[in-house]
Write a protein that holds these residues in place. Structure first.
Motif, short mmCIF file in Angstrom:
data_model
loop_
_atom_site.label_atom_id
_atom_site.label_comp_id
_atom_site.label_asym_id
_atom_site.label_seq_id
_atom_site.Cartn_x
_atom_site.Cartn_y
_atom_site.Cartn_z
N ILE A 1 0.84 -1.20 0.00
CA ILE A 1 0.00 0.00 0.00
C ILE A 1 0.88 1.25 0.00
N PRO A 2 0.72 2.14 -1.00
CA PRO A 2 1.48 3.41 -1.01
C PRO A 2 0.89 4.39 0.00
N ALA A 3 1.36 4.31 1.23
CA ALA A 3 0.73 5.07 2.31
C ALA A 3 0.83 6.57 2.11
N SER A 4 1.87 7.03 1.41
CA SER A 4 2.05 8.48 1.25
C SER A 4 1.38 9.03 0.00
N LEU A 5 0.70 8.16 -0.77
CA LEU A 5 0.11 8.62 -2.03
C LEU A 5 -0.92 9.72 -1.81
N ILE A 6 -1.81 9.55 -0.82
CA ILE A 6 -2.87 10.53 -0.59
C ILE A 6 -2.29 11.87 -0.19
N VAL A 7 -1.32 11.85 0.74
CA VAL A 7 -0.77 13.13 1.20
C VAL A 7 0.00 13.83 0.08
N VAL A 8 0.69 13.05 -0.79
CA VAL A 8 1.39 13.66 -1.92
C VAL A 8 0.39 14.33 -2.86
N LEU A 9 -0.70 13.64 -3.17
CA LEU A 9 -1.73 14.22 -4.02
C LEU A 9 -2.36 15.44 -3.38
N THR A 10 -2.66 15.35 -2.09
CA THR A 10 -3.31 16.48 -1.40
C THR A 10 -2.42 17.71 -1.40
N ILE A 11 -1.14 17.49 -1.09
CA ILE A 11 -0.22 18.63 -1.05
C ILE A 11 -0.03 19.22 -2.45
N THR A 12 0.02 18.34 -3.46
CA THR A 12 0.17 18.82 -4.84
C THR A 12 -1.03 19.67 -5.24
N MET A 13 -2.24 19.19 -4.92
CA MET A 13 -3.43 19.95 -5.26
C MET A 13 -3.52 21.24 -4.44
N ALA A 14 -3.08 21.17 -3.18
CA ALA A 14 -3.08 22.38 -2.35
C ALA A 14 -2.15 23.44 -2.94
N LEU B 1 -10.94 20.66 -3.65
CA LEU B 1 -9.71 20.30 -4.35
C LEU B 1 -9.98 19.50 -5.62
N LYS B 2 -11.06 18.72 -5.64
CA LYS B 2 -11.30 17.88 -6.81
C LYS B 2 -11.64 18.71 -8.05
N SER B 3 -12.01 19.98 -7.85
CA SER B 3 -12.28 20.83 -9.02
C SER B 3 -11.02 21.04 -9.84
N LEU B 4 -9.84 20.97 -9.18
CA LEU B 4 -8.59 21.11 -9.91
C LEU B 4 -8.39 19.95 -10.88
N GLU B 5 -8.76 18.75 -10.43
CA GLU B 5 -8.64 17.60 -11.32
C GLU B 5 -9.55 17.75 -12.53
N ALA B 6 -10.81 18.20 -12.27
CA ALA B 6 -11.75 18.39 -13.38
C ALA B 6 -11.21 19.41 -14.37
N LEU B 7 -10.62 20.50 -13.84
CA LEU B 7 -10.06 21.52 -14.72
C LEU B 7 -8.88 20.97 -15.50
N GLY B 8 -8.06 20.17 -14.84
CA GLY B 8 -6.90 19.60 -15.51
C GLY B 8 -7.25 18.57 -16.56
N ALA B 9 -8.45 18.01 -16.50
CA ALA B 9 -8.85 16.97 -17.44
C ALA B 9 -9.56 17.52 -18.67
N VAL B 10 -9.74 18.84 -18.75
CA VAL B 10 -10.41 19.43 -19.91
C VAL B 10 -9.59 19.18 -21.17
N THR B 11 -10.21 18.72 -22.21
CA THR B 11 -9.53 18.48 -23.48
C THR B 11 -10.01 19.42 -24.58
N ASP B 12 -11.21 19.95 -24.46
CA ASP B 12 -11.76 20.86 -25.45
C ASP B 12 -12.52 21.97 -24.75
N ILE B 13 -12.40 23.18 -25.27
CA ILE B 13 -13.16 24.31 -24.77
C ILE B 13 -13.95 24.89 -25.92
#
Length: 743
Positions: free
Chosen positions: A335-348, A364-376
């Motif tokens: 189990i990658p125990a530090s994965l969540i904190v790495v993602l959280t800090i990156t998004m923060a 914070l999840k809105s950042l992922e949605a914004l980063g996944a945009v492929t067409d505007i």
């Protein structure tokens, strides 16, 4: 059947009416809501209706809830796996391993909780910055009421600058327009008409007898009766749909007779239980990244359990502490125990960068949605462009083509200068005129009757106001298109204030026919105070004005006798329109005539009887400059792998020119180098795009980058085409937001 019923009831409001409010006359709406146009409702009625229908708010009054925020941070699969491992470690007395896992869990939860809590506090504090009110008629008195206390049946009065407090069926309007960009995405104000009675299925953007909650009044005044408040308003319906999570109970599949066997009930309850477990673990809710992480956590947990079992089996399932610690450690190593904190800090960190750019990130999840945009998919006017028009060209058949050079300030008629190319010497060198506009010169317009007639339309068939300030700056009020036309007239001192104001006005306005989206024209009837002769002055869409024109003036010396309008001349004018449009200009046509002598100005005048047999006066080309940041933003999107599409209602030539300027399309030289079919596929009209079936659209090697003359349904089809091509998301300004929700 349920969907069609919902569509019919759309717009009915808190209290279900016999038909949607826009499909009833305002008298019928007043009757069904049991209110009176003059007296409104009483205070007692208002109190009773407030208790019945609730406050006029969107249900966001719960404030910041730390407990829910904390629960959201804990209730995910990865964190739960770590908590289970922590409990096992402490259970067998392995305090060091348990302490390390506890520290990781606490760090994950604290970072995520603090970031989301701060954002929620910021959003909540914004609500306290204003306490909006509305002007309502109750018991025959005009009183100021908090917006939250507005109820169905209230008679509300609106004026320029007000925010509409609830959905209103309009009763009376005077030159009334609203900005509905928040709801429909339409950047231009919408003129309302309370006399209209529309079909039940009319979409939100086309309900011209309704004023929507949260829209703003840009012009005029109005009175209306409230038929929907809170979540029952159009904006409330969208808010509720965005917050909805869908049914948590699966329906039982039944046969044609409506019956179902025991296995169907077992299937429905099994799926319901699976959904509930998946929701709790996060494997079927959230953004794609969140779902992938949750599924990864479940998979790794299963792998960890298998590894622990293998270790225990290799040691004959010994209950010795060392064996158990070894088995737990082997499982945890999966189990990658530090994965969540790495993602959280990156998004923060990403959130912090956005805050520096004045963007509030609530989750914070809105950042992922914004980063996944492929067409505007973007509108042009007011989005890629400034929405501040500048007149660049004017074509008058008898005088020539006028060009405004070096104009940088939209409201300042003294900025820049005007040049002209006579039509009979099109290859002649440009002859500058009025290069110094520190003081206006009317001699040119006085000497050229055709230019004067053109400027009469520009100045008098106009509702905007342009005036100088005390410090030399210029101010303007009104529609951006009319302001640009007014500024051009001001360059010749052909101002409305001079023509209709003062002690000895030259003209007096008798009748105004406002711009109508159906006829696409605006006209006024004015009277010459010296001769008492009345004139009709008209401006509008080129095709509509040309269809109403019977003649034109061909030469400058032809000041009295007009030449009959022929198909050849119409084609010549349309060629000039194409020329202007290719330069990125929006083109309008001017025309005028002497008013019919038998008009009764005391009664309603049929505009069709006066907007005919017109004399064509000329064309005016308006330029809406792109925003300074548009080109760099499009380039940044390209570097990020995001394709930008322009969906606009403008002429194809205008859309193409602006798209090239902001970088959506390659340069004109590069376009000409492309194969014709490839170049044509990049720019399409809505009619051409709509003629293609879904299968033909899917077979296109590339979806068009520019769609001109774009209707709302075309925007929907474009989004659907992107969706079918497995695009994650697309942003669009649309007149029908409810149709966008599923995307």
């Amino acid at each position: 059947m349920a969907e069609s019923k919902a569509a019919v009831l759309l717009g009915s409001g808190n209290k279900p009416l016999s038909r949607p409010a826009h499909a009833l006359t305002f008298a019928a709406v007043l009757e069904e809501l049991q209110t009176n146009d003059d007296t409104g409702i009483t205070a007692a009625d208002a109190k009773e209706r407030l208790s019945t229908y609730g406050g006029n708010e969107l249900g966001d009054g719960a404030g910041v809830q730390p407990a829910k925020i904390l629960l959201r941070q804990i209730a995910n699969a990865m964190t739960l796996v770590l908590i289970i491992a922590m409990a096992v470690s402490f259970g067998i007395g392995s305090y060091i391993e348990g302490g390390v896992i506890s520290a990781v869990v606490v760090l994950n939860v604290v970072v995520g909780f603090w970031q989301e809590f701060k954002a929620a506090k910021t959003m909540d504090s914004l609500k306290s910055l204003s306490s909006p009110t509305a002007s309502a008629v109750r018991a025959s008195e005009n009183i100021t009421v908090p917006t939250v206390e507005i109820v169905p049946g209230d008679i509300v009065e609106l004026k320029t600058g007000d925010t509409v407090p609830a959905d209103l069926r309009l009763l009376e309007t005077v030159n009334f327009e609203t900005d509905e960009a928040l709801l429909t995405g339409e950047s231009l104000p919408v003129r309302k008409d309370p006399a209209l009675v529309l079909d039940d299925a009319t979409g939100p953007g086309d309900r011209l007898n309704v004023a929507y909650s949260s829209s703003t009044v840009t012009k005029g005044r109005a009175r209306g009766v409230v038929f929907a408040t809170g979540l029952d308003t159009e904006i409330g319906t969208i808010a509720a749909a965005l917050r909805a999570t869908g049914s948590k109970v699966r329906t039982v599949k039944r046969n044609d007779e409506g019956q179902a066997g025991p296995h169907r009930y077992a299937q429905a309850w099994g799926l319901t239980a699976t959904d509930a477990v998946g929701h709790f673990l996060g494997v079927n809710v959230g953004t794609p990244l969140q779902r992938k992480l949750s599924r990864l956590a479940v998979l790794l947990f299963c792998v960890a359990v298998v590894c622990a079992i293998i270790v225990l089996a290799a040691n004959n399932f010994s209950s010795e502490q060392e064996v158990i610690i070894y088995a737990v450690a082997t499982g945890l190593s999966m189990i990658p125990a530090s994965l969540i904190v790495v993602l959280t800090i990156t998004m923060a960190a990403g959130t912090k960068r956005m805050v520096e750019r004045h963007v509030i990130v609530r989750n914070l999840k809105s950042l992922e949605a914004l980063g996944a945009v492929t067409d505007i998919c973007s509108d042009k006017t007011g989005t890629l462009t400034q929405g501040k028009m500048i007149t660049k060209k004017a074509y008058i058949p008898a005088s020539g083509t006028f060009s405004v050079e070096d104009a940088k300030e939209p409201f300042n008629p003294t900025n820049g200068h005007v040049t002209v190319i006579p039509n009979d010497h099109s290859d002649a060198e440009k002859a500058p005129m009025g290069t110094n506009f520190t003081s206006f010169d009317t001699s040119l317009a006085r000497d050229d009757a055709h230019l004067g007639a053109f400027l009469d339309v520009a100045a008098l068939a106009n509702t905007s106001v342009v005036s100088p300030g005390q410090q030399g700056e210029w101010h303007a009020r009104g529609d951006p298109t009319e302001i640009a036309i007014n500024v051009f007239a001001c360059r010749f001192d052909w101002t409305k204030s001079r023509l209709v104001g003062g002690h000895y006005p030259l003209w007096k306005t008798k009748v105004e026919f406002p711009f109508d989206s159906d006829v696409k024209k605006m006209s006024v009837i004015v009277e010459n105070t010296h001769t008492e002769e009345k004139h009709v002055l008209t401006k509008g869409a080129v095709e509509r004005v040309l269809d109403s024109c019977a003649d034109y003036h061909a030469t400058r010396s032809d000041s009295m006798n007009a030449t009959k309008m022929t198909d050849q001349q119409r084609q010549r004018i349309l060629s000039k329109v194409e020329e202007f449009a290719s330069q990125g200009l929006r083109v309008l046509a001017f025309a005028s005539r002497i008013a019919p002598p038998d008009l009764n100005y005391e009664a309603d005048i049929d505009r069709n009887s006066v907007e005919c047999e017109l004399t064509f006066r000329g064309l005016i080309g308006l330029y809406d400059p792109p925003r300074a940041e548009s080109a760099s933003s499009v380039a940044a999107c390209r570097r990020a792998g995001i394709e930008v599409h322009m969906l606009t209602g403008d002429h194809p030539g205008t859309a193409r020119a602006i798209a090239i300027e902001v970088g959506i399309l390659p340069s004109l030289v590069q376009l000409k180098a492309l194969a014709k079919d490839v170049a044509d596929a990049l720019v399409m009209t809505a009619s051409g795009f709509d003629k293609l079936s879904d299968a033909e659209v899917d077979e296109l090697p590339q979806l068009p980058l520019v769609v001109a003359r774009c209707a709302p349904n075309t925007k929907v089809r474009m989004i659907e085409a992107l969706h079918r091509r497995n695009k994650f998301t697309a942003m669009v300004r649309s007149r029908r937001p409810s149709e966008m929700l599923k995307y």
